[in-house]
Design an enzyme around this catalytic site. Structure first.
Site, PDB file in Angstrom:
ATOM      1  N   ASP A   1      38.916   9.416  59.321  1.00  0.00           N
ATOM      2  CA  ASP A   1      39.776  10.281  60.136  1.00  0.00           C
ATOM      3  C   ASP A   1      39.030  11.546  60.552  1.00  0.00           C
ATOM      4  O   ASP A   1      37.963  11.862  60.018  1.00  0.00           O
ATOM      5  CB  ASP A   1      41.059  10.658  59.375  1.00  0.00           C
ATOM      6  CG  ASP A   1      40.785  11.471  58.113  1.00  0.00           C
ATOM      7  OD1 ASP A   1      39.808  11.144  57.385  1.00  0.00           O
ATOM      8  OD2 ASP A   1      41.519  12.438  57.847  1.00  0.00           O
TER       9      ASP A   1
ATOM     10  N   HIS B   1      35.138   8.961  54.978  1.00  0.00           N
ATOM     11  CA  HIS B   1      36.473   8.913  55.575  1.00  0.00           C
ATOM     12  C   HIS B   1      36.365   8.690  57.076  1.00  0.00           C
ATOM     13  O   HIS B   1      35.396   9.118  57.718  1.00  0.00           O
ATOM     14  CB  HIS B   1      37.283  10.169  55.253  1.00  0.00           C
ATOM     15  CG  HIS B   1      36.732  11.445  55.813  1.00  0.00           C
ATOM     16  ND1 HIS B   1      37.007  11.881  57.091  1.00  0.00           N
ATOM     17  CD2 HIS B   1      35.909  12.378  55.268  1.00  0.00           C
ATOM     18  CE1 HIS B   1      36.396  13.046  57.295  1.00  0.00           C
ATOM     19  NE2 HIS B   1      35.714  13.375  56.214  1.00  0.00           N
TER      20      HIS B   1
ATOM     21  N   HIS C   1      34.498  20.431  62.135  1.00  0.00           N
ATOM     22  CA  HIS C   1      35.739  21.093  62.620  1.00  0.00           C
ATOM     23  C   HIS C   1      35.418  22.158  63.661  1.00  0.00           C
ATOM     24  O   HIS C   1      36.171  23.109  63.827  1.00  0.00           O
ATOM     25  CB  HIS C   1      36.537  21.749  61.478  1.00  0.00           C
ATOM     26  CG  HIS C   1      36.830  20.843  60.327  1.00  0.00           C
ATOM     27  ND1 HIS C   1      37.704  21.182  59.334  1.00  0.00           N
ATOM     28  CD2 HIS C   1      36.384  19.598  60.015  1.00  0.00           C
ATOM     29  CE1 HIS C   1      37.778  20.193  58.440  1.00  0.00           C
ATOM     30  NE2 HIS C   1      36.972  19.224  58.848  1.00  0.00           N
TER      31      HIS C   1
ATOM     32  N   GLU D   1      29.703  12.681  53.085  1.00  0.00           N
ATOM     33  CA  GLU D   1      30.058  13.957  53.731  1.00  0.00           C
ATOM     34  C   GLU D   1      28.784  14.622  54.251  1.00  0.00           C
ATOM     35  O   GLU D   1      27.710  14.480  53.658  1.00  0.00           O
ATOM     36  CB  GLU D   1      30.730  14.889  52.713  1.00  0.00           C
ATOM     37  CG  GLU D   1      32.179  14.563  52.402  1.00  0.00           C
ATOM     38  CD  GLU D   1      33.160  14.997  53.499  1.00  0.00           C
ATOM     39  OE1 GLU D   1      32.765  15.758  54.407  1.00  0.00           O
ATOM     40  OE2 GLU D   1      34.320  14.549  53.448  1.00  0.00           O
TER      41      GLU D   1
ATOM     42  N   GLU E   1      41.440  11.871  54.969  1.00  0.00           N
ATOM     43  CA  GLU E   1      40.819  12.834  54.050  1.00  0.00           C
ATOM     44  C   GLU E   1      41.111  14.259  54.458  1.00  0.00           C
ATOM     45  O   GLU E   1      41.073  15.170  53.632  1.00  0.00           O
ATOM     46  CB  GLU E   1      39.289  12.606  54.024  1.00  0.00           C
ATOM     47  CG  GLU E   1      38.544  13.416  52.967  1.00  0.00           C
ATOM     48  CD  GLU E   1      38.000  14.760  53.462  1.00  0.00           C
ATOM     49  OE1 GLU E   1      37.495  15.519  52.628  1.00  0.00           O
ATOM     50  OE2 GLU E   1      38.083  15.059  54.689  1.00  0.00           O
ATOM     51  N   GLU E   2      41.389  14.462  55.755  1.00  0.00           N
ATOM     52  CA  GLU E   2      41.493  15.830  56.277  1.00  0.00           C
ATOM     53  C   GLU E   2      42.860  16.462  56.029  1.00  0.00           C
ATOM     54  O   GLU E   2      43.078  17.604  56.402  1.00  0.00           O
ATOM     55  CB  GLU E   2      41.197  15.844  57.784  1.00  0.00           C
ATOM     56  CG  GLU E   2      39.780  15.383  58.158  1.00  0.00           C
ATOM     57  CD  GLU E   2      38.710  16.400  57.789  1.00  0.00           C
ATOM     58  OE1 GLU E   2      39.021  17.438  57.167  1.00  0.00           O
ATOM     59  OE2 GLU E   2      37.530  16.143  58.118  1.00  0.00           O
TER      60      GLU E   2
ATOM     61  N   ASP F   1      31.532  15.121  60.985  1.00  0.00           N
ATOM     62  CA  ASP F   1      32.522  14.945  59.897  1.00  0.00           C
ATOM     63  C   ASP F   1      33.488  13.842  60.249  1.00  0.00           C
ATOM     64  O   ASP F   1      34.568  14.113  60.739  1.00  0.00           O
ATOM     65  CB  ASP F   1      33.217  16.295  59.669  1.00  0.00           C
ATOM     66  CG  ASP F   1      34.067  16.327  58.419  1.00  0.00           C
ATOM     67  OD1 ASP F   1      33.932  15.419  57.585  1.00  0.00           O
ATOM     68  OD2 ASP F   1      34.868  17.267  58.287  1.00  0.00           O
TER      69      ASP F   1
END
Lengths: 350, 350
Positions: free
Chosen positions: B69, B67, B326, B152, B123-124, B93
């Site tokens: 984003d 992903h 994150h 991932e 995706e988030e 990530d």
């Protein structure tokens, strides 16, 4: 607003003048206008609080006080009269008491005490807006008296003193982690069980003071914690309200709580002192005996504590069930309004 | 953005194109523009997701997906390179994984498998925005393949399957009252001790599946209750996140939780199925053996479960420590980015 109508209708008129805290100009205007027509009263306005004093030349003076603001409406504005009750926002807390005071102010033209009627603003919100506090700070001579009667709802009996209130936060701390790999974290919510254990094991102290049994309390009032749906939280805060009897100072109560929650972060939020029963004061004693109603301790905090701080002994006496204050179904028995009025009138003019 | 630079610099370039979920147009434009220059790829754009397919004529096809984003910045944008690491929002990530996929797409001009590179949006955030979900629903043929590699972060090892996730709320109820007359109420916060008892007594199940030991979890993630500082609260809600192993369905997990919390109000909030390890699939087995890295179960939920739902076996393999995803200190070892790239390149071209 016409003071010369029966108490139930006067109460309803007062209910129907919206006066949520900080928005009391209309009701203060109405009260001031009505009282100015009465020859035996000297009227002073302090912001939106109205002070009306008799000068009959008595040696002793009593303050009869009530706040004119309400909490916000809760589907209970405007009010109505239905058979034996007045319904609506503020009917209990405390426009029926205000109606009684207005009628006394209007009708009693000579009495055993001089009277200072106080109709004050913003009791329901922070101290800095409170009309009684403001006058105590800025024009304390307006409140010169021997004792005060606060017309907070007592269901028509006499309630002495009031318990103090301490609000504080205790918190747990942990370690944040992803909830899918929770073993890397330490869950602060899970740890609050130790706080709840203290709350659930708490045994309420019930000291007897001047013949009246108080009842302390320790209740969690708010709990808040959490970051996101996939995070082990690292912090939870529980707000706790401690009610303490008049034999305990704010400092003592704070120390007691700090000791009880010694294993947690402790943050004092606010504190309000308790008020003594006033029963050691001979005038209050005489008042209690003359009124001839049941006497009970006041569990909730009221402005009798603010009077006590200003050196004025005070007692709670007013119409309305305090459990219905701030309630959508707020209502007061008309017979109780009349009864409180008659009791005070008889005492003043006996 | 220049794909023909070293992986660390390509990762940094990607980090420095802001692409918080729902705001991926710029990065999707950059990726599409760069890939369109490469002769051996067929490019399809679906909203802000980019699909790039080789057509080397192989019998088998693999999807390599990531992903594009990120979560919102947390004092970690823009990024930087410092000695051996790339720092910044999305470095783990999963822009280092995107860099690897872009470089493979650009440099591998013949291989054992045809490859569908998928760079997808959002995706988030909620499923309804997820680019992989969107393509699965609207143009599933774009994802025709034998298995998928999801890039991932796995810290450069192979992670199989993923645990499912259930989010639900349990609540206590009590009776509201004034905290000064607490004996008229029933405190819903005090009653949460029974919920915490269940959480604190929970023993994690650790089933071994296809030789890999999963580890379930049960964590409170949010707690909320309380009316006002002087009110005994009548309701508290605790949000709980349950992670369950791939041998358990959403229905089974829900039944287990309802049983565990049978004495409380129970409200399911959301649920995401687990994904099988994929190790029964011969191609994934061959891939695992050829890559030659450690193999571990994936504890966190990833889009391998979304692939599984679409009937596509999938495995997690990417650079970066998932514990730093994150995170304000998000960073990835350059050596790990290079290693994942070399492993995939060797496998595709061996």
């Amino acid at each position: 607003m016409n003071i010369n109508q029966e108490l139930s209708k006067l109460t309803l008129d007062l209910v129907n003048i919206s006066s949520v805290s900080k928005d009391e100009k209309s009701i203060a205007d109405s009260i001031a206008e009505a009282l100015k027509k009465i020859g035996h009263l000297k009227i002073t306005r302090v912001n939106n609080s109205i002070v009306a004093q008799t000068n009959f030349g008595n040696k002793q003076r009593v303050v009869i006080a009530g706040h004119i603001d309400t909490v916000p409406a809760n589907n209970n504005f405007p009010g109505k009269i239905n058979n034996s009750e007045v319904f609506g926002l503020g009917s209990v807390d405390m426009k029926s008491g205000i109606a009684v005071a207005l009628k006394l102010a209007s009708e009693i033209t000579s009495s055993n005490y001089d009277v200072t009627y106080l109709f004050y603003e913003s009791e329901e919100i922070e101290t800095k807006f409170n009309g009684l506090e403001l006058i105590t700070k800025q024009q304390k001579d307006l409140l010169d008296c021997d004792f005060a009667i606060l017309m907070e709802p007592t269901n028509g009996i006499l309630e002495v003193g009031c318990q103090g209130s301490l609000r504080f936060e205790v918190s747990t701390s942990g370690k944040r982690s992803h909830s899918a790999r929770w073993w890397n974290g330490e869950n602060a919510i899970h740890k609050t069980n130790k706080i709840l254990e203290i709350l659930n094991n708490y045994k309420s102290r019930e000291p007897e003071i001047d013949g009246h049994k108080f009842r302390e309390g320790l209740q969690a009032v708010k709990v808040n914690g959490g970051i996101a749906g996939n995070v082990v939280p690292d912090s939870v805060t529980i707000s706790i309200n401690h009610r303490f009897a008049p034999d305990t100072s704010i400092d003592q109560a704070t120390q007691n709580m700090k000791k009880l929650f010694k294993d947690f972060n402790f943050q004092l939020v606010d504190a309000a002192n308790a008020a003594p029963t006033g029963l050691s004061n001979p005038l209050i004693k005489e008042f209690v005996s003359n009124i001839g109603k049941n006497v009970a301790p006041k569990f909730g905090w009221t402005d009798v504590a603010r009077f006590a701080n200003a050196g004025i002994p005070a007692i709670n006496f007013g119409p309305g069930d305090p459990n219905l204050a701030h309630h959508p179904e707020e209502k007061v028995l008309i017979s109780q309004i009349n009864d409180v009025y008659e009791s005070l009138k008889n005492w003043l003019t006996k």
